[in-house]
Design a protein around this motif. Structure first.
Motif, PDB file in Angstrom:
ATOM      1  N   SER A  96       0.706  -1.099  -0.357  1.00  0.00           N
ATOM      2  CA  SER A  96      -0.062  -0.054   0.199  1.00  0.00           C
ATOM      3  C   SER A  96       0.710   1.050   0.008  1.00  0.00           C
ATOM      4  O   SER A  96       0.559   2.364  -0.201  1.00  0.00           O
ATOM      5  CB  SER A  96      -0.936  -0.282   1.476  1.00  0.00           C
ATOM      6  N   PHE A  97       1.919   1.149   0.611  1.00  0.00           N
ATOM      7  CA  PHE A  97       2.728   2.531   1.018  1.00  0.00           C
ATOM      8  C   PHE A  97       3.521   2.660  -0.249  1.00  0.00           C
ATOM      9  O   PHE A  97       3.479   3.658  -1.090  1.00  0.00           O
ATOM     10  CB  PHE A  97       4.024   2.316   2.055  1.00  0.00           C
ATOM     11  N   ALA A 146       1.247   3.587  -2.544  1.00  0.00           N
ATOM     12  CA  ALA A 146       0.398   5.219  -2.774  1.00  0.00           C
ATOM     13  C   ALA A 146       1.555   6.087  -3.070  1.00  0.00           C
ATOM     14  O   ALA A 146       1.618   7.130  -3.462  1.00  0.00           O
ATOM     15  CB  ALA A 146       0.796   5.614  -1.763  1.00  0.00           C
ATOM     16  N   THR A 172      -1.204   0.798  -6.751  1.00  0.00           N
ATOM     17  CA  THR A 172      -1.079   1.344  -7.834  1.00  0.00           C
ATOM     18  C   THR A 172      -2.277   1.917  -8.169  1.00  0.00           C
ATOM     19  O   THR A 172      -2.362   2.668  -8.836  1.00  0.00           O
ATOM     20  CB  THR A 172      -0.520   1.261  -8.301  1.00  0.00           C
ATOM     21  N   LEU A 230      -1.984  11.155  -1.007  1.00  0.00           N
ATOM     22  CA  LEU A 230      -1.118   9.957  -1.406  1.00  0.00           C
ATOM     23  C   LEU A 230      -2.166   9.349  -0.014  1.00  0.00           C
ATOM     24  O   LEU A 230      -2.065   7.754  -0.147  1.00  0.00           O
ATOM     25  CB  LEU A 230       0.177  10.167  -0.455  1.00  0.00           C
ATOM     26  N   PHE A 254      -3.645   5.643  -0.265  1.00  0.00           N
ATOM     27  CA  PHE A 254      -2.422   4.694   1.145  1.00  0.00           C
ATOM     28  C   PHE A 254      -4.172   4.004   1.304  1.00  0.00           C
ATOM     29  O   PHE A 254      -3.709   2.971   2.272  1.00  0.00           O
ATOM     30  CB  PHE A 254      -1.654   4.920   1.696  1.00  0.00           C
ATOM     31  N   LEU A 301      -4.715  -0.114   1.821  1.00  0.00           N
ATOM     32  CA  LEU A 301      -4.913  -0.527   2.497  1.00  0.00           C
ATOM     33  C   LEU A 301      -6.208  -2.021   3.228  1.00  0.00           C
ATOM     34  O   LEU A 301      -6.227  -2.973   3.565  1.00  0.00           O
ATOM     35  CB  LEU A 301      -5.075   0.091   4.113  1.00  0.00           C
ATOM     36  N   SER A 345      -4.768   1.909  10.641  1.00  0.00           N
ATOM     37  CA  SER A 345      -4.617   3.201   8.992  1.00  0.00           C
ATOM     38  C   SER A 345      -5.250   4.446   9.885  1.00  0.00           C
ATOM     39  O   SER A 345      -4.686   5.335   9.608  1.00  0.00           O
ATOM     40  CB  SER A 345      -6.295   2.965   8.419  1.00  0.00           C
TER      41      SER A 345
END
Length: 284
Positions: free
Chosen positions: A74-75, A78, A155, A208, A212, A216, A263
């Motif tokens: 996820s990071f 993002a 993505t 961003l 993310f 998630l 989160s």
């Protein structure tokens, strides 16, 4: 005019816009039914476990591996969207070219496309004999059924969040500001880093964070391309669905609470960073 008169005047001024009470009541009711009560029930379901059972569930090796993959993918997704989403928003805002409106409409496609369809399409394209995968396979790059495939899917679904939060700010940013910076001797890099990006920073960071958070909790587009191999390509939402299929509702709620907590903490940190950045800009 005494204090009582001032207080009465303030009360009259607050009542200029009617309907505050009913509007607030409907807002609280809506938030409770849609958000607060379901979240409360999630915590109550997880609370049926004892503390040893809770920690045993959320810290199981398979679950921890799913946390790691979900967070890192996820990071990564993002961050990629943060770079290329900003570039795409810049192109759509600053340049005029044939098909620009079509490209602008395509950006919203991940919003409208069912996530399962997106997952099947990505798997077909990036598999070993897919349109793109067949060219990556000889290079030793395998996308489908790997953690890389998970990041590709995340993505894909997160791109619109960055573009749509940055694009309005770019449209409102006057070109005269950039021209003034150039006339004062700034080069292109200095103009971007000292004039343009500081104005884009809050919206970019918001995009961003949204990308993310969306990634998630993503399930549909990932479940096809990941291969769902425990300890390797299994994401946290899939672990939750697996526990639900096994009628382990308390265990599913416990894992969901951990993901929700992660989160919330990350979004809180990003909001604090935005507040600090805005305060710093005002002070400057």
């Amino acid at each position: 005019m005494n204090i009582a008169d001032v207080m009465g005047l303030n009360r009259k001024q607050r009542s200029i816009l009617p309907g505050f009470g009913p509007a607030l009541g409907f807002t609280v009711l809506y938030m409770s039914l849609i958000l607060l009560i379901p979240l409360a029930m999630l915590f109550l379901r997880a609370a049926t476990l004892s503390w040893p059972q809770f920690w045993q569930t959320v810290l199981a090796p398979r679950v921890v591996a799913s946390y790691r993959l979900s967070l890192l993918a996820s990071f990564g997704g993002a961050l990629i969207n943060g770079i290329f989403g900003l570039l795409l928003a810049w192109v759509l805002t600053r340049y005029r070219f044939p098909g620009r409106k079509l490209v602008d409409a395509i950006v919203d496609l991940p919003f409208a496309m069912p996530t399962a369809v997106a997952g099947i399409a990505l798997t077909t394209i990036y598999s070993a004999n897919g349109w793109i995968g067949r060219f990556l396979e000889p290079l030793g790059i395998k996308v489908a059924y790997t953690p890389l495939g998970v990041m590709v899917a995340l993505t894909f679904i997160g791109l619109p969040f960055v573009v749509r939060t940055v694009q309005p700010v770019l449209q409102d940013l006057e070109k005269e500001v950039e021209e003034a910076a150039v006339s004062l001797g700034a080069n292109r890099w200095q103009t971007f880093t000292r004039v343009i990006f500081p104005a884009l920073w809050p919206s970019w960071l918001t995009g961003l964070a949204l990308a993310f958070a969306r990634a998630l909790g993503e399930y549909g587009s990932v479940v096809f391309i990941s291969g769902n191999m425990p300890m390797r390509t299994e994401i946290a939402p899939l672990v939750i669905v697996t526990k639900l299929e096994q009628f382990d509702y308390a265990g599913a709620a416990a894992v969901a609470v951990v993901i929700l907590g992660i989160s919330f903490v990350l979004l809180l940190l990003i909001n604090l960073l935005q507040w600090w950045s805005g305060k710093k800009q005002l002070a400057a």
